[in-house]
Design an enzyme around this catalytic site. Sequence first.
Site, PDB file in Angstrom:
ATOM      1  N   ALA A  65     -66.635  25.008  27.150  1.00 61.10           N
ATOM      2  CA  ALA A  65     -65.999  23.988  27.983  1.00 61.10           C
ATOM      3  C   ALA A  65     -67.091  23.019  28.401  1.00 61.10           C
ATOM      4  CB  ALA A  65     -65.366  24.646  29.195  1.00 61.10           C
ATOM      5  N   GLY A 110     -65.827  28.616  25.974  1.00 65.51           N
ATOM      6  CA  GLY A 110     -64.497  28.159  25.550  1.00 65.51           C
ATOM      7  C   GLY A 110     -64.381  28.009  24.041  1.00 65.51           C
ATOM      8  N   GLU A 113     -63.597  31.399  22.867  1.00 59.91           N
ATOM      9  CA  GLU A 113     -62.215  31.667  23.300  1.00 59.91           C
ATOM     10  C   GLU A 113     -61.202  30.923  22.425  1.00 59.91           C
ATOM     11  OE1 GLU A 113     -63.359  30.581  27.400  1.00 59.91           O
ATOM     12  OE2 GLU A 113     -62.329  32.418  28.000  1.00 59.91           O
ATOM     13  N   GLU A 133     -70.937  32.497  30.115  1.00 62.60           N
ATOM     14  CA  GLU A 133     -70.530  31.955  31.424  1.00 62.60           C
ATOM     15  C   GLU A 133     -71.317  32.551  32.586  1.00 62.60           C
ATOM     16  OE1 GLU A 133     -68.447  32.802  29.003  1.00 62.60           O
ATOM     17  OE2 GLU A 133     -66.893  31.282  28.786  1.00 62.60           O
TER      18      GLU A 133
HETATM   19  N1  COA Z   1     -70.919  21.251  28.022  1.00 60.51           N
HETATM   20  C1  COA Z   1     -71.411  19.997  28.120  1.00 60.51           C
HETATM   21  N2  COA Z   1     -72.392  19.546  27.331  1.00 60.51           N
HETATM   22  C2  COA Z   1     -72.916  20.388  26.430  1.00 60.51           C
HETATM   23  C3  COA Z   1     -72.456  21.705  26.280  1.00 60.51           C
HETATM   24  C4  COA Z   1     -71.399  22.131  27.135  1.00 60.51           C
HETATM   25  N3  COA Z   1     -70.885  23.354  27.051  1.00 60.51           N
HETATM   26  N4  COA Z   1     -73.174  22.310  25.306  1.00 60.51           N
HETATM   27  C5  COA Z   1     -74.039  21.390  24.851  1.00 60.51           C
HETATM   28  N5  COA Z   1     -73.886  20.235  25.531  1.00 60.51           N
HETATM   29  C6  COA Z   1     -74.642  18.978  25.349  1.00 60.51           C
HETATM   30  C7  COA Z   1     -76.021  19.049  25.944  1.00 60.51           C
HETATM   31  O1  COA Z   1     -75.967  18.816  27.332  1.00 60.51           O
HETATM   32  C8  COA Z   1     -76.712  17.959  25.161  1.00 60.51           C
HETATM   33  O2  COA Z   1     -76.304  16.714  25.687  1.00 60.51           O
HETATM   34  P1  COA Z   1     -77.415  15.549  26.002  1.00 60.51           P
HETATM   35  O3  COA Z   1     -78.051  15.281  24.673  1.00 60.51           O
HETATM   36  O4  COA Z   1     -76.577  14.414  26.516  1.00 60.51           O
HETATM   37  O5  COA Z   1     -78.347  16.144  27.001  1.00 60.51           O
HETATM   38  C9  COA Z   1     -76.103  18.074  23.787  1.00 60.51           C
HETATM   39  O6  COA Z   1     -74.857  18.756  23.962  1.00 60.51           O
HETATM   40  C10 COA Z   1     -76.941  18.876  22.811  1.00 60.51           C
HETATM   41  O7  COA Z   1     -77.198  20.149  23.378  1.00 60.51           O
HETATM   42  P2  COA Z   1     -78.671  20.757  23.552  1.00 60.51           P
HETATM   43  O8  COA Z   1     -78.624  21.741  24.667  1.00 60.51           O
HETATM   44  O9  COA Z   1     -79.680  19.674  23.645  1.00 60.51           O
HETATM   45  O10 COA Z   1     -78.829  21.504  22.142  1.00 60.51           O
HETATM   46  P3  COA Z   1     -79.747  22.760  21.830  1.00 60.51           P
HETATM   47  O11 COA Z   1     -79.766  22.879  20.341  1.00 60.51           O
HETATM   48  O12 COA Z   1     -81.053  22.669  22.536  1.00 60.51           O
HETATM   49  O13 COA Z   1     -78.966  24.019  22.445  1.00 60.51           O
HETATM   50  C11 COA Z   1     -77.020  25.366  22.956  1.00 60.51           C
HETATM   51  C12 COA Z   1     -77.718  24.404  21.957  1.00 60.51           C
HETATM   52  C13 COA Z   1     -75.617  25.598  22.433  1.00 60.51           C
HETATM   53  C14 COA Z   1     -77.784  26.694  22.996  1.00 60.51           C
HETATM   54  C15 COA Z   1     -76.993  24.718  24.365  1.00 60.51           C
HETATM   55  O14 COA Z   1     -76.479  23.407  24.262  1.00 60.51           O
HETATM   56  C16 COA Z   1     -76.166  25.468  25.377  1.00 60.51           C
HETATM   57  O15 COA Z   1     -76.602  26.496  25.887  1.00 60.51           O
HETATM   58  N6  COA Z   1     -74.964  24.937  25.701  1.00 60.51           N
HETATM   59  C17 COA Z   1     -74.097  25.491  26.707  1.00 60.51           C
HETATM   60  C18 COA Z   1     -73.429  26.732  26.219  1.00 60.51           C
HETATM   61  C19 COA Z   1     -72.557  27.325  27.314  1.00 60.51           C
HETATM   62  O16 COA Z   1     -73.024  27.779  28.330  1.00 60.51           O
HETATM   63  N7  COA Z   1     -71.252  27.344  27.041  1.00 60.51           N
HETATM   64  C20 COA Z   1     -70.290  27.915  27.951  1.00 60.51           C
HETATM   65  C21 COA Z   1     -69.716  26.873  28.840  1.00 60.51           C
HETATM   66  S1  COA Z   1     -68.508  27.570  29.905  1.00 60.51           S
END
Ligand code: COA
Length: 258
Positions: A65, A110, A113, A133
């Site tokens: 999400a 999400g 999910e 989460e």
């Molecule tokens: N919500 C909002 N934005 C998200 C996102 C999310 N769940 N997951 C990734 N993004 C965004 C990042 O903020 C970043 O945006 P920016 O360039 O404007 O800062 C962009 O997507 C790229 O992500 P980034 O974190 O730079 O890539 P990465 O390769 O370093 O890491 C992940 C990849 C997936 C490990 C990392 O993005 C992450 O941990 N995301 C969240 C996962 C999460 O907790 N999901 C559950 C949500 S309830």
Amino acid sequence: MYQTLLTTIENGICTITINRPDKLNALNKTVMQELDAVLDEVYNNKEIKAAIITGTGQKSFVAGADISEFIGLSVEEGKVLAKKGQDIFFKIENSAKPIIACVNGFALGGGCELAMSCHFRIASENAKFGQPEVNLGLLPGYGGTQRLTQLVGKGRAIEIMISGNMIDAATALQYGLVNHVVPQEQLLNKANTILQTIISKAPVAVAKCIAAANAVFDETKNGFAFEVDAFGQCFGTKDKEEGTNAFVEKRKPVFKGE
Ligand code: COA
């Protein structure tokens, strides 16, 4: 037509691609509204026999999400958000037409999910699954606590949820979370091949198989009674006549979904 989704319909299969590559296809409000709308299309458009849900690019299916939309929400708003998400994912799970997930990278929160609400999942070799989460002070809210436990069992589900750790595609295959793991470039082909087989079968019978499997996890239904009823109802379909006659006549059946 959609801001955050790309859709195509080819040979009866609607491919829905979540398209927010700069945010790793995170599910913001618009994506959720548009998913809800495209599901209505899958339900109602007779040209569509089955659907695939995937994400744009080679890195992420859906990274969760959209976390930026969580800031400042109240307890009540949190509940409303979870209920809306659950309702949309129930719409996927309860679709009479098969909907499968092609997990092309990260399927987190999400995203995991969403994939789990599909009827089954195919993953690329680089796919990663997780419910992170707890890192945000939250738990899965779009059905993940229930479906992950159904799919991989309680111990594995609890470990995934409370560690926040990701599992790779090979582990997801071993856990039964995905049915197949293929190289990234073969992902959509694999899904299309499987779906072409499925959509050549009797559509009413296919829909009833899905509903009967869902009944296992629905405490308002007796799955065995549901099966008796569904089996009986198929005897009233033209497709059952066609299927049984074709077998006896040693020819291929042509099903019309009637
Ligand atoms: N919500 C909002 N934005 C998200 C996102 C999310 N769940 N997951 C990734 N993004 C965004 C990042 O903020 C970043 O945006 P920016 O360039 O404007 O800062 C962009 O997507 C790229 O992500 P980034 O974190 O730079 O890539 P990465 O390769 O370093 O890491 C992940 C990849 C997936 C490990 C990392 O993005 C992450 O941990 N995301 C969240 C996962 C999460 O907790 N999901 C559950 C949500 S309830």
